[in-house]
Design an enzyme around this catalytic site. Structure first.
Site, PDB file in Angstrom:
ATOM      1  N   HIS A  28     -34.227  23.461 -15.129  1.00  0.00           N
ATOM      2  CA  HIS A  28     -35.212  22.688 -15.978  1.00  0.00           C
ATOM      3  C   HIS A  28     -34.531  21.581 -16.387  1.00  0.00           C
ATOM      4  O   HIS A  28     -33.380  21.354 -16.069  1.00  0.00           O
ATOM      5  CB  HIS A  28     -35.402  23.529 -17.122  1.00  0.00           C
ATOM      6  N   HIS A  31     -30.817  21.184 -17.762  1.00  0.00           N
ATOM      7  CA  HIS A  31     -29.768  21.078 -16.566  1.00  0.00           C
ATOM      8  C   HIS A  31     -29.444  19.770 -16.105  1.00  0.00           C
ATOM      9  O   HIS A  31     -28.514  19.542 -15.804  1.00  0.00           O
ATOM     10  CB  HIS A  31     -29.989  22.235 -15.435  1.00  0.00           C
ATOM     11  N   CYS A 137     -26.727  40.517 -26.583  1.00  0.00           N
ATOM     12  CA  CYS A 137     -27.582  39.714 -26.170  1.00  0.00           C
ATOM     13  C   CYS A 137     -27.354  39.390 -24.816  1.00  0.00           C
ATOM     14  O   CYS A 137     -26.095  38.701 -24.558  1.00  0.00           O
ATOM     15  CB  CYS A 137     -28.146  38.737 -26.896  1.00  0.00           C
ATOM     16  N   CYS A 140     -27.555  35.550 -23.955  1.00  0.00           N
ATOM     17  CA  CYS A 140     -26.471  34.365 -24.443  1.00  0.00           C
ATOM     18  C   CYS A 140     -25.090  35.012 -23.972  1.00  0.00           C
ATOM     19  O   CYS A 140     -24.047  34.246 -24.019  1.00  0.00           O
ATOM     20  CB  CYS A 140     -26.464  34.430 -25.896  1.00  0.00           C
ATOM     21  N   CYS A 154     -32.505  38.467 -31.395  1.00  0.00           N
ATOM     22  CA  CYS A 154     -31.676  37.292 -30.951  1.00  0.00           C
ATOM     23  C   CYS A 154     -32.196  36.164 -31.199  1.00  0.00           C
ATOM     24  O   CYS A 154     -33.302  35.719 -30.900  1.00  0.00           O
ATOM     25  CB  CYS A 154     -31.324  37.418 -29.380  1.00  0.00           C
ATOM     26  N   HIS A 157     -33.070  33.871 -27.833  1.00  0.00           N
ATOM     27  CA  HIS A 157     -33.968  34.339 -26.933  1.00  0.00           C
ATOM     28  C   HIS A 157     -34.866  35.383 -27.455  1.00  0.00           C
ATOM     29  O   HIS A 157     -35.947  35.415 -26.668  1.00  0.00           O
ATOM     30  CB  HIS A 157     -33.111  35.282 -25.705  1.00  0.00           C
ATOM     31  N   LYS A 308     -39.397  23.261 -28.227  1.00  0.00           N
ATOM     32  CA  LYS A 308     -38.540  23.710 -27.366  1.00  0.00           C
ATOM     33  C   LYS A 308     -39.264  23.989 -26.030  1.00  0.00           C
ATOM     34  O   LYS A 308     -40.701  24.410 -26.354  1.00  0.00           O
ATOM     35  CB  LYS A 308     -37.874  25.124 -27.764  1.00  0.00           C
ATOM     36  N   LYS A 311     -42.410  28.472 -21.607  1.00  0.00           N
ATOM     37  CA  LYS A 311     -43.634  28.902 -20.451  1.00  0.00           C
ATOM     38  C   LYS A 311     -44.907  29.154 -21.084  1.00  0.00           C
ATOM     39  O   LYS A 311     -45.850  28.682 -21.079  1.00  0.00           O
ATOM     40  CB  LYS A 311     -43.143  29.787 -19.440  1.00  0.00           C
TER      41      LYS A 311
HETATM   42  N1  MSP Z   1     -23.193  29.473 -18.341  1.00  0.00           N
HETATM   43  C1  MSP Z   1     -22.916  29.089 -19.476  1.00  0.00           C
HETATM   44  C2  MSP Z   1     -22.030  27.894 -19.667  1.00  0.00           C
HETATM   45  C3  MSP Z   1     -20.774  28.485 -19.264  1.00  0.00           C
HETATM   46  S1  MSP Z   1     -19.692  27.202 -19.521  1.00  0.00           S
HETATM   47  C4  MSP Z   1     -18.092  27.610 -19.255  1.00  0.00           C
HETATM   48  C5  MSP Z   1     -24.408  28.638 -19.761  1.00  0.00           C
HETATM   49  N2  MSP Z   1     -25.369  28.495 -19.114  1.00  0.00           N
HETATM   50  S2  MSP Z   1     -27.013  27.927 -19.144  1.00  0.00           S
HETATM   51  O1  MSP Z   1     -27.276  27.658 -17.724  1.00  0.00           O
HETATM   52  O2  MSP Z   1     -27.553  28.547 -19.910  1.00  0.00           O
HETATM   53  O3  MSP Z   1     -27.015  26.564 -20.010  1.00  0.00           O
HETATM   54  C6  MSP Z   1     -26.134  25.371 -19.279  1.00  0.00           C
HETATM   55  C7  MSP Z   1     -26.331  24.200 -20.105  1.00  0.00           C
HETATM   56  O4  MSP Z   1     -27.721  23.843 -20.347  1.00  0.00           O
HETATM   57  C8  MSP Z   1     -25.753  24.351 -21.774  1.00  0.00           C
HETATM   58  O5  MSP Z   1     -24.853  23.474 -21.872  1.00  0.00           O
HETATM   59  C9  MSP Z   1     -26.928  24.304 -22.359  1.00  0.00           C
HETATM   60  O6  MSP Z   1     -26.554  23.482 -23.552  1.00  0.00           O
HETATM   61  C10 MSP Z   1     -27.872  23.389 -21.457  1.00  0.00           C
HETATM   62  N3  MSP Z   1     -29.325  23.160 -21.906  1.00  0.00           N
HETATM   63  C11 MSP Z   1     -30.146  24.494 -21.791  1.00  0.00           C
HETATM   64  N4  MSP Z   1     -31.253  23.948 -22.159  1.00  0.00           N
HETATM   65  C12 MSP Z   1     -31.532  22.765 -22.650  1.00  0.00           C
HETATM   66  C13 MSP Z   1     -32.422  21.830 -23.403  1.00  0.00           C
HETATM   67  N5  MSP Z   1     -33.703  22.121 -23.244  1.00  0.00           N
HETATM   68  N6  MSP Z   1     -31.854  20.490 -23.468  1.00  0.00           N
HETATM   69  C14 MSP Z   1     -30.641  20.254 -23.082  1.00  0.00           C
HETATM   70  N7  MSP Z   1     -29.758  21.116 -22.650  1.00  0.00           N
HETATM   71  C15 MSP Z   1     -29.815  22.261 -22.427  1.00  0.00           C
HETATM   72  O7  MSP Z   1     -24.694  28.284 -21.249  1.00  0.00           O
END
Ligand code: MSP
Length: 485
Positions: A28, A31, A137, A140, A154, A157, A308, A311
């Protein structure tokens, strides 16, 4: 804004990391956002002649995967390689210039580092066995207490956590509370922005609890086994945080990169994973007697229409669709210019179109086309390009992670140059006083070249296109950014 260690201009290397993502089938905007931020900062450093290393990766040893592969009836390896291909495709579409993609499932590259770290924690006397009963959870990958929950769910989530009753190894994090606090307060470990620094200091003031650092292998079959106890696997966050050093070869024979680039100059993370990076990770490094990262840049969340993305609300914006419609340069522009790297941002289809038309179609695209049309018509060849023309203010802003302000700085120059054309009317001047008119046009071309140079970290392709057009003294065959209706 305080000064950061990386802005002293003395350091010859720069190591920047993105969080490693859980292997999600669908990527998304969050990322896309974090890797774009990292990429802009990495390119801005390279532009200043600094040797840069940028790592990304995938957090494979998560409990979530068990459910996913069971539902899909797929082998773990197949699922992971499919998903990491998705990541890599998105990175390549966005021109993300990473140097290393680390998988925590990689037994050769990552596991030795995770095991070496575990052994160091044991040697320091910071690992002990104890019972854990409580809530977990899996979304998380975090242990919760009753008081953390909202209506028994949680808070992130909105799912009911699992009740677990396990005998696990614990990490003596509480022992390091004072030292971590001192490092953060003194700025030795700089947390940017200040609001996040204060948030973590408040947490440290309440004192850190020890954390359960392993899980029974029967519950998490794909984790890294605890050295000396095959019934347990290393807790996924302990394992995941080590990626920042295993990416450099820590724990293996081939650790020149580690020697060269550690400590990291900056870990870029979202605000939701601050505690792991600013409390647990420094605690682990202190226990293992390894240097702490220099700074942590904590960005906000990208919401859509004030909510936020989810879906059920139907407001999820897929980065792949935006790229397909507007191109990667426009997506990078939006993320750099319209979202503060320190606060939550907002993205809707409408806002994106407006920003695109204003900043790119009517702004940069129109300016470039006006100047290049004049120069092609009136100049015999491109003016001599000076070697260094990147304004110090732009570099300083980038070095302070002020991506949005640095981008505003470029667009301020675009606005001023536009106004200069209007005021000086070179197309008229050149007819009255050819020499003077040509001089004015050449000066505008040079200003456009400086703009193109500053675009290097933000919009790398546009940077190249513009520089080439300028050098060839040619107007663009088609508008650089077509206006969208
Ligand atoms: N796997 C862990 C990170 C481990 S680092 C040693 C994780 N993964 S994640 O896939 O859930 O999230 C990855 C990153 O995406 C996080 O930094 C999180 O803050 C970011 N984001 C997830 N949703 C987001 C938004 N809607 N907006 C901006 N960043 C967001 O957490």
């Amino acid at each position: 804004m305080e000064e950061f260690p990386i802005s002293n201009g003395m350091k010859k290397s720069f190591y920047i990391t993105s969080p490693i993502f859980y292997p999600n089938a669908r990527l998304h905007m969050g990322h896309a956002y974090v890797v774009t931020l990292c990429d802009i900062l990495a390119r801005a450093k390279k532009l200043q002649g600094v040797e840069t290393y940028f790592s990304v990766g995938s957090d494979d040893n998560t409990g979530k995967i068990v459910k996913i592969i069971t539902e899909k009836n797929q082998k773990v390896e197949d699922y992971l390689s499919e998903v990491s291909q998705n990541f890599k495709d998105l990175y390549s579409k966005l021109d993300i210039s990473y140097d290393q993609f680390i998988h925590t499932s990689d037994k050769e590259k990552h596991w030795p580092g995770a095991i070496a770290m575990w052994n160091k924690l044991v040697e320091a006397g910071d690992i002990y066995k104890s019972k854990y009963s409580g809530l977990y959870c899996v979304g998380c990958e975090t242990f919760y207490t009753e008081k953390d929950l909202v209506d028994g769910k949680c808070p992130v989530h909105l799912t009911v956590p699992e009740t677990v009753d396990e005998e696990n190894y614990f990490f003596r994090l509480s022992k390091y509370t004072k030292e971590i606090k001192q490092k953060i307060e003194s700025g030795e470990l700089s947390i940017v922005p200040n609001t996040r620094k204060n948030e973590i200091l408040a947490l440290l003031d309440r004192g850190l609890d020890d954390v359960s650092f392993s899980r029974p292998i029967k519950n998490v079959p794909h984790g890294i086994p605890v050295p000396g106890d095959p019934t347990q696997v290393i807790y996924v966050w302990c394992d995941a945080l080590v990626n920042y050093i295993s990416a450099l070869g820590y724990g293996t024979k081939d650790d020149q990169l580690y020697t060269k680039f550690w400590p990291a100059d900056v870990h870029v993370i979202g605000k939701d994973i601050l505690r792991f990076h600013a409390a647990i990770w420094p605690g682990m490094l202190l226990s293992a007697d390894l240097p702490l990262p220099k700074s942590i840049l904590v960005h906000g969340m990208i919401n859509s229409g004030g909510h936020k993305m989810s879906k059920s609300l139907g407001n999820v914006i897929d980065p792949n669709e935006l790229i397909a419609e507007y191109g990667k340069e426009a997506v990078r522009y939006y993320l750099a210019r319209e979202v503060s790297p320190f606060e939550d941002g907002d993205l809707t289809a409408e806002k994106f179109k407006e920003a695109y038309n204003a900043g790119l179609a009517n702004g940069l695209g129109n300016l470039a086309s006006r100047i290049l049309t004049l120069s092609e018509k009136y100049l015999e060849k491109a003016p001599e390009i000076p070697e260094h023309s990147i304004p110090q203010e732009f570099k300083d802003l980038m070095n302070k992670f002020e991506i949005q302000k640095a981008t505003d700085f470029v667009w301020k120059e675009i606005g001023e140059l536009d106004k200069f054309i209007q005021d000086s009317e070179p197309f008229k001047l050149v007819k009255v006083d050819e020499e003077k008119g040509k001089e004015v046009i050449a000066s505008m071309v040079l200003r456009l070249y400086t703009i193109a140079r500053m675009l290097n970290p933000i919009m790398p392709e546009t940077n190249v296109t513009l520089k080439n057009l300028i050098k060839q003294n040619k107007k663009p065959a088609n508008p650089l950014f077509l206006r969208k209706n």
